[in-house]
Scaffold this active site. Structure first.
Site, PDB file in Angstrom:
ATOM      1  N   GLY A 219       2.288  35.021  53.071  1.00  0.00           N
ATOM      2  CA  GLY A 219       2.673  33.750  52.968  1.00  0.00           C
ATOM      3  C   GLY A 219       4.050  32.914  54.004  1.00  0.00           C
ATOM      4  O   GLY A 219       3.945  33.816  55.232  1.00  0.00           O
ATOM      5  N   ARG A 220       3.438  31.605  54.191  1.00  0.00           N
ATOM      6  CA  ARG A 220       4.503  31.095  54.664  1.00  0.00           C
ATOM      7  C   ARG A 220       5.821  31.269  54.976  1.00  0.00           C
ATOM      8  O   ARG A 220       6.263  31.722  55.942  1.00  0.00           O
ATOM      9  CB  ARG A 220       4.529  29.515  54.293  1.00  0.00           C
ATOM     10  CG  ARG A 220       3.465  28.301  54.861  1.00  0.00           C
ATOM     11  CD  ARG A 220       3.918  27.134  54.306  1.00  0.00           C
ATOM     12  NE  ARG A 220       4.240  26.938  52.514  1.00  0.00           N
ATOM     13  CZ  ARG A 220       3.441  26.902  51.884  1.00  0.00           C
ATOM     14  NH1 ARG A 220       1.944  26.134  52.222  1.00  0.00           N
ATOM     15  NH2 ARG A 220       3.464  27.041  50.210  1.00  0.00           N
ATOM     16  N   ILE A 221       6.986  32.329  53.654  1.00  0.00           N
ATOM     17  CA  ILE A 221       7.896  32.262  54.636  1.00  0.00           C
ATOM     18  C   ILE A 221       7.649  33.418  54.701  1.00  0.00           C
ATOM     19  O   ILE A 221       8.977  34.107  55.926  1.00  0.00           O
ATOM     20  CB  ILE A 221       8.803  32.182  52.891  1.00  0.00           C
ATOM     21  CG1 ILE A 221       8.827  30.873  52.276  1.00  0.00           C
ATOM     22  CG2 ILE A 221      10.025  33.137  53.609  1.00  0.00           C
ATOM     23  CD1 ILE A 221       9.536  30.649  51.061  1.00  0.00           C
TER      24      ILE A 221
ATOM     25  N   GLY B  61      18.542  30.530  48.857  1.00  0.00           N
ATOM     26  CA  GLY B  61      17.512  30.389  50.205  1.00  0.00           C
ATOM     27  C   GLY B  61      17.832  29.588  50.861  1.00  0.00           C
ATOM     28  O   GLY B  61      17.251  29.201  52.202  1.00  0.00           O
TER      29      GLY B  61
ATOM     30  N   GLU C 254      18.306  34.871  36.185  1.00  0.00           N
ATOM     31  CA  GLU C 254      19.567  33.911  36.673  1.00  0.00           C
ATOM     32  C   GLU C 254      20.308  32.851  35.436  1.00  0.00           C
ATOM     33  O   GLU C 254      19.475  32.359  34.533  1.00  0.00           O
ATOM     34  CB  GLU C 254      19.000  33.098  38.185  1.00  0.00           C
ATOM     35  CG  GLU C 254      18.959  34.037  39.151  1.00  0.00           C
ATOM     36  CD  GLU C 254      18.644  33.331  41.073  1.00  0.00           C
ATOM     37  OE1 GLU C 254      18.007  32.016  40.393  1.00  0.00           O
ATOM     38  OE2 GLU C 254      17.312  33.932  40.840  1.00  0.00           O
TER      39      GLU C 254
ATOM     40  N   HIS D  46      21.367  32.293  45.039  1.00  0.00           N
ATOM     41  CA  HIS D  46      19.459  31.770  45.109  1.00  0.00           C
ATOM     42  C   HIS D  46      20.379  30.937  45.961  1.00  0.00           C
ATOM     43  O   HIS D  46      20.405  29.400  46.204  1.00  0.00           O
ATOM     44  CB  HIS D  46      19.830  30.879  43.759  1.00  0.00           C
ATOM     45  CG  HIS D  46      18.052  31.363  43.797  1.00  0.00           C
ATOM     46  ND1 HIS D  46      17.397  31.488  42.990  1.00  0.00           N
ATOM     47  CD2 HIS D  46      17.287  30.865  45.598  1.00  0.00           C
ATOM     48  CE1 HIS D  46      16.215  31.235  43.132  1.00  0.00           C
ATOM     49  NE2 HIS D  46      15.751  30.484  44.400  1.00  0.00           N
TER      50      HIS D  46
ATOM     51  N   SER E 226      13.072  36.042  47.041  1.00  0.00           N
ATOM     52  CA  SER E 226      11.449  35.554  46.709  1.00  0.00           C
ATOM     53  C   SER E 226      12.307  34.726  44.951  1.00  0.00           C
ATOM     54  O   SER E 226      12.686  33.637  44.922  1.00  0.00           O
ATOM     55  CB  SER E 226      10.597  36.280  46.398  1.00  0.00           C
ATOM     56  OG  SER E 226      10.536  37.494  45.871  1.00  0.00           O
ATOM     57  N   ARG E 227      11.604  35.692  43.701  1.00  0.00           N
ATOM     58  CA  ARG E 227      12.259  35.613  42.887  1.00  0.00           C
ATOM     59  C   ARG E 227      12.317  36.681  42.365  1.00  0.00           C
ATOM     60  O   ARG E 227      12.026  37.665  42.041  1.00  0.00           O
ATOM     61  CB  ARG E 227      10.774  34.625  42.039  1.00  0.00           C
ATOM     62  CG  ARG E 227      10.612  33.311  42.366  1.00  0.00           C
ATOM     63  CD  ARG E 227      12.185  32.395  41.492  1.00  0.00           C
ATOM     64  NE  ARG E 227      10.966  31.414  41.184  1.00  0.00           N
ATOM     65  CZ  ARG E 227      12.046  30.282  42.879  1.00  0.00           C
ATOM     66  NH1 ARG E 227      12.821  30.922  43.761  1.00  0.00           N
ATOM     67  NH2 ARG E 227      10.933  29.627  43.072  1.00  0.00           N
TER      68      ARG E 227
HETATM   69  C1  DGY Z   1      12.290  27.276  45.971  1.00  0.00           C
HETATM   70  O1  DGY Z   1      12.225  26.144  46.887  1.00  0.00           O
HETATM   71  O2  DGY Z   1      11.245  27.838  45.397  1.00  0.00           O
HETATM   72  C2  DGY Z   1      13.363  28.091  45.931  1.00  0.00           C
HETATM   73  O3  DGY Z   1      13.769  29.317  45.428  1.00  0.00           O
HETATM   74  C3  DGY Z   1      14.659  27.298  46.324  1.00  0.00           C
HETATM   75  O4  DGY Z   1      15.566  28.175  47.403  1.00  0.00           O
END
Ligand code: DGY
Length: 323
Positions: free
Chosen positions: A155-157, A286, A266, A284, A236-237
């Site tokens: 996807g985007r990322i 990102g 988390e 976390h 991601s998650r």
């Molecule tokens: C999000 O925006 O979902 C990211 O995990 C935040 O860093």
């Protein structure tokens, strides 16, 4: 004119709070900590809008404690919000897509490099006063050039992450529901099934959305398919990965290493991971750049105001509310 009343669950970049403060009457959690659910419930009482974080669980109980007209999540991921419950109550929910794509993709690369070139171990080694001079066998990592990169979810990322491989001479494989024309054209990337990707890739990076279906997408079975020299990255998650299985894989050498920015529960993390050198652990981060966090906050604020005005917020994740 009376201003909309808004609850913000944590202090955000000031630029966005100032902008929002001109349009709304704000109550911002004054403490720099995650609020307990009861505190969120107390905060939303009498409010029209909620600007919340990925650390806030926004469920039906929270929604029913107020007459919310809009929920703006300060994150692209919105698994913390019960969107179904919001839709049922005709509350639009928004996220912050796009603005954090590059920051998150860059962080995934930081994890990959840290692990492949043992950057964190090297840093610890120096600080412990162990560096006694150049050593032909010290902390040997691995080359990137000529290896295969596996992108789980383009996807985007995932796409931005893959495109950033251009300078490093990697072959790219990806999984996705859709064919990614851009990756195929720009990188000669090949779409494959997850099993093939895990089998072939030297570096695997997870970029899919967390849904009940993708929970534990990578568990023991998948880790055992990977190459013993492979590196696994997750920005991601957390629940996408079975953390206990990963700890075993790292301990028993099923794979070479891992880089994690997110965790199943988390801020807790599998305690065994803390004792391992072949995993880089980040809290976390990102989207954690000044520029990106400001853009995210402004985007969330704009979504919130658009929703409060009764329009469709630009980044509405449940547009069916307006049908
Ligand atoms: C999000 O925006 O979902 C990211 O995990 C935040 O860093």
């Amino acid at each position: 004119m009376e201003k909309w009343k808004v609850f913000v669950t944590r202090k955000l970049p000031q630029k966005a709070l100032d902008w929002l403060g001109e349009k709304c009457e704000l109550e911002v959690n004054p403490e720099n900590r995650i609020l307990k659910k009861e505190e969120v419930i107390k905060g939303v009482k009498g409010k029209d809008g909620l600007l919340c974080l990925l650390t806030d669980k926004i469920d039906a109980e929270v929604m029913d404690s107020a007459d919310l007209k809009m929920i703006a999540n300060y994150a692209v991921g919105f698994d913390n919000v019960d969107v179904k419950a919001a839709t049922k109550r005709k509350i639009p929910v928004s996220n912050t897509p796009g603005v954090l794509t590059d920051a998150t993709a860059e962080l995934a690369w930081a994890l990959l490099f840290s692990m492949a070139r043992r950057v964190v171990e090297g840093d610890k080694f120096c600080r412990a006063g162990k560096y006694k001079g150049w050593d032909p066998m010290l902390l040997l990592g691995m080359d990137l050039k000529g290896k295969t990169l596996g992108v789980v979810g383009a996807g985007r990322i995932g796409t931005a992450f893959a495109l950033k491989s251009r300078g490093f001479g990697l072959k790219v494989l990806y999984t996705d529901k859709r064919k990614n024309e851009l990756l195929e054209k720009e990188l000669g990337a090949k779409q494959v099934e997850l099993r093939e990707l895990l089998k072939e890739a030297d570096f695997v990076s997870i970029h899919t959305t967390l849904t009940p279906k993708t929970k534990h997408l990578i568990g023991e079975k998948e880790l055992r398919i990977m190459k013993p020299k492979a590196i696994l990255i997750n920005a991601s998650r957390g629940p996408m990965l079975d953390e206990k299985a990963l700890a075993r894989a790292l301990k028993e050498g099923w794979i070479f290493g891992a880089g994690l920015d997110v965790y199943e529960n988390e801020p807790e993390m599998e305690p065994e991971l803390l004792d391992l050198d072949n995993v880089v652990l980040l809290p976390h981060l990102g989207s954690a750049t000044e520029e990106t966090r400001t853009k995210m906050a402004l985007m969330a604020a704009e979504n919130l105001v658009a929703g409060l005005k009764g329009g469709v917020p630009p980044n509405c994740v449940n547009p069916e509310v307006f049908e």
